[in-house]
Design a protein around this motif. Structure first.
Motif, mmCIF file in Angstrom:
data_model
loop_
_atom_site.group_PDB
_atom_site.id
_atom_site.type_symbol
_atom_site.label_atom_id
_atom_site.label_comp_id
_atom_site.label_asym_id
_atom_site.label_seq_id
_atom_site.Cartn_x
_atom_site.Cartn_y
_atom_site.Cartn_z
ATOM 1 N N LEU A 193 -3.071 18.981 -27.282
ATOM 2 C CA LEU A 193 -3.904 18.028 -28.008
ATOM 3 C C LEU A 193 -3.252 17.626 -29.327
ATOM 4 N N ASP A 194 -2.693 18.588 -30.033
ATOM 5 C CA ASP A 194 -2.067 18.304 -31.324
ATOM 6 C C ASP A 194 -0.819 17.429 -31.157
ATOM 7 N N LYS A 195 -0.054 17.694 -30.125
ATOM 8 C CA LYS A 195 1.188 16.941 -29.897
ATOM 9 C C LYS A 195 0.904 15.528 -29.392
ATOM 10 N N THR A 196 -0.073 15.396 -28.470
ATOM 11 C CA THR A 196 -0.303 14.128 -27.782
ATOM 12 C C THR A 196 -1.340 13.259 -28.474
ATOM 13 N N ARG A 197 -2.335 13.879 -29.104
ATOM 14 C CA ARG A 197 -3.440 13.164 -29.736
ATOM 15 C C ARG A 197 -4.078 12.146 -28.777
ATOM 16 N N PRO A 198 -4.622 12.615 -27.642
ATOM 17 C CA PRO A 198 -5.274 11.662 -26.741
ATOM 18 C C PRO A 198 -6.457 11.008 -27.440
ATOM 19 N N ASP A 199 -6.699 9.750 -27.099
ATOM 20 C CA ASP A 199 -7.832 9.051 -27.693
ATOM 21 C C ASP A 199 -9.141 9.476 -27.068
ATOM 22 N N VAL A 200 -9.079 9.960 -25.826
ATOM 23 C CA VAL A 200 -10.273 10.490 -25.182
ATOM 24 C C VAL A 200 -9.835 11.482 -24.110
ATOM 25 N N MET A 201 -10.605 12.545 -23.963
ATOM 26 C CA MET A 201 -10.427 13.490 -22.864
ATOM 27 C C MET A 201 -11.609 13.335 -21.918
#
Length: 372
Positions: free
Chosen positions: A99-107
Motif C-alpha cells: 500500500l505504501d509503495k503503490t498508493r492505490p486510489d481504491v482497494m
C-alpha cells in the motif's frame, strides 16, 4: 504507472473459488489496470490475460500455534487475530508495504475484516464486497463502516430481510454475473430435454468443501428411480454402500456446461457462484445450504426460496422428501431469473469501482498539489 491514471487494487480471499471468479469477472470489464493481492497462489490459477499483476502475501491461517489460536477471537472488531503467529506478522507487513509503495486510489476487498481495517488504517479508500449471511457482528459492521461503499453481487430483490438499514443505504446493488455465461440458451436447452424419455438430475459440488453425502445421494437415487442421477465434483464411494444403477459419479468437471444444459433439475449447494451460474441459464434447481460461517448459505437458501428462484433448503432433506422436492423443482418457473440478469452486474461493478477510483485519485492529487 502514471500519476495521471487511477490505481486500483483487489484483495481477493483465498478460500474456495468464488472470490476469485468474482474478481475475474469484474476485471474483464475494468478499463483501468488493477493489481490483485491474495494468498495461497499455488492453489489458484491466476494466469488470466485480464490481470496486470498478482501479488501473493502470507496466509493468516498457516502456521498458527495452538496457544495463539486460543486468542484468535478475543477482539470483537476482528474475526481472526491469533497471537504469536509469524505468518500474520509478515502478512500485515507485506500488505501495508505494498500500500505504501503503490498508493492505490481504491482497494476492493473481497473479503476480510482484518484487511478492511488495515486498509482504512493505512488511509486508503476501499469498496467492500458483501455476501449473504448474518453479518451483524461487530467485525462485519466495522468493515462496512470503514468502507466508502459496499458492492452486493446480487440485485436488491435478493436482499436479506435481516440486513441493517445503514448497510442497505451504503450498498450498490448489482445485477447478476458469474464466471460461465456461455451455456447454451434456455430455449435450446428445453428442446434438448424434451427429447429424453427419462429426467436427468445433476448433483453439482464445488471445491469450497462439503461433508460426506454419498448416502444422501444413494437414498435420493433409490427413491427417485425414474430419473438418472449424475454427480459432478465427487467420485464414487462404493466401499461404503451399494450404488443404485441410476446413480453415476462423473468426478470433477472444470466446465460442467453440457451437464447443466441437459439437466432437468440440478441439485447444488447455496454457494454464490454456482447459484448465479444456474440462474443465468434459468435452470430449475434445488439449493442445499452447506455449513459456512455466518450462516452464509442458509440465508441465501432462504432468499432463493422466498423469491421462488429455486427450492432452498437449509440442510439435506430426509430421504422420503426427495420425490416431492423433485416434483416441486420441476414445476418452478425459471423466468424471474431474467430480471436478476437484466444487465451485466460485472460491468456495473467495474463502472462503480472506476468512478470511486477517479474520485479518490483527484482528491489525492489535489492534496499533493496543496502541499507543494
Amino acid at each position: 504507472m502514471s500519476d495521471h491514471q487511477p490505481r486500483v487494487g483487489f484483495y481477493t480471499h483465498y478460500h474456495g473459488m468464488g472470490h476469485k471468479h468474482r474478481t475475474e469477472a469484474i476485471l474483464q470489464q475494468l478499463s483501468i489496470p488493477a493489481t490483485v493481492i491474495t494468498s495461497r497462489l499455488h492453489q489458484l490459477d491466476w494466469s488470466g490475460p485480464t490481470l496486470t499483476n498478482v501479488i501473493g502475501i502470507d496466509c493468516d491461517n498457516d502456521d498458527v500455534p495452538v496457544r495463539g489460536m486460543q486468542h484468535a477471537q478475543e477482539v470483537s472488531a476482528l474475526h481472526h487475530a491469533p497471537l504469536w503467529t509469524d505468518s500474520i506478522t509478515r502478512r500485515v507487513a507485506q500488505y501495508t508495504r505494498w500500500l505504501d509503495k503503490t498508493r492505490p486510489d481504491v482497494m476492493v476487498v473481497d473479503v476480510s475484516a482484518e484487511i478492511s481495517m488495515l486498509t482504512r488504517l493505512a488511509s486508503i479508500p476501499q469498496i467492500v464486497m458483501r455476501q449473504h449471511g448474518r453479518r451483524d457482528d461487530p467485525a462485519h459492521l466495522a468493515a462496512y463502516e470503514a468502507a466508502h461503499s459496499l458492492l452486493a453481487p446480487f440485485p436488491e430483490s435478493m436482499e436479506d430481510d435481516i440486513t441493517p438499514d445503514f448497510v442497505r443505504d451504503k450498498t450498490i446493488y448489482l445485477d447478476g454475473f458469474c464466471r460461465q455465461q456461455t451455456i447454451e440458451s434456455s430455449n435450446q436447452t428445453q428442446r434438448t430435454k424434451s427429447k429424453r424419455e427419462r429426467p436427468t438430475i445433476v448433483v453439482m459440488f464445488g471445491r469450497g468443501g462439503t461433508g460426506d453425502v454419498h448416502q444422501h445421494l444413494r437414498d435420493a437415487a433409490t427413491l427417485v428411480s425414474h430419473a438418472d442421477w449424475v454427480v459432478l465434483g465427487k467420485d464414487d464411494d462404493s466401499n461404503s454402500g451399494r450404488t443404485p444403477a441410476n446413480l453415476f459419479f462423473a468426478g470433477w468437471q472444470n466446465l460442467p456446461n453440457q451437464w447443466i444444459a441437459n439437466a432437468s433439475v440440478v441439485v447444488t449447494s447455496a454457494g454464490h457462484n454456482c447459484v448465479m451460474e444456474l440462474g443465468h441459464v434459468q435452470c430449475r434447481f434445488i439449493a442445499i445450504a452447506e455449513d459456512r460461517p455466518f450462516e452464509e448459505q442458509i440465508r441465501k437458501a432462504k432468499v432463493l426460496g422466498r423469491e421462488r428462484l429455486a427450492i432452498g433448503l437449509t440442510a439435506w432433506p430426509a430421504p422420503s422428501q426427495w420425490p416431492t422436492l423433485i416434483d416441486e423443482a420441476m414445476s418452478l418457473d425459471p423466468s424471474p431469473w431474467r430480471n436478476v440478469f437484466e444487465h451485466d452486474g460485472a460491468e456495473q461493478a467495474a463502472k462503480h469501482i472506476t468512478e470511486v477510483a477517479h474520485w479518490s485519485h483527484e482528491a489525492r492529487m489535489s492534496r499533493e498539489l496543496l502541499t507543494l
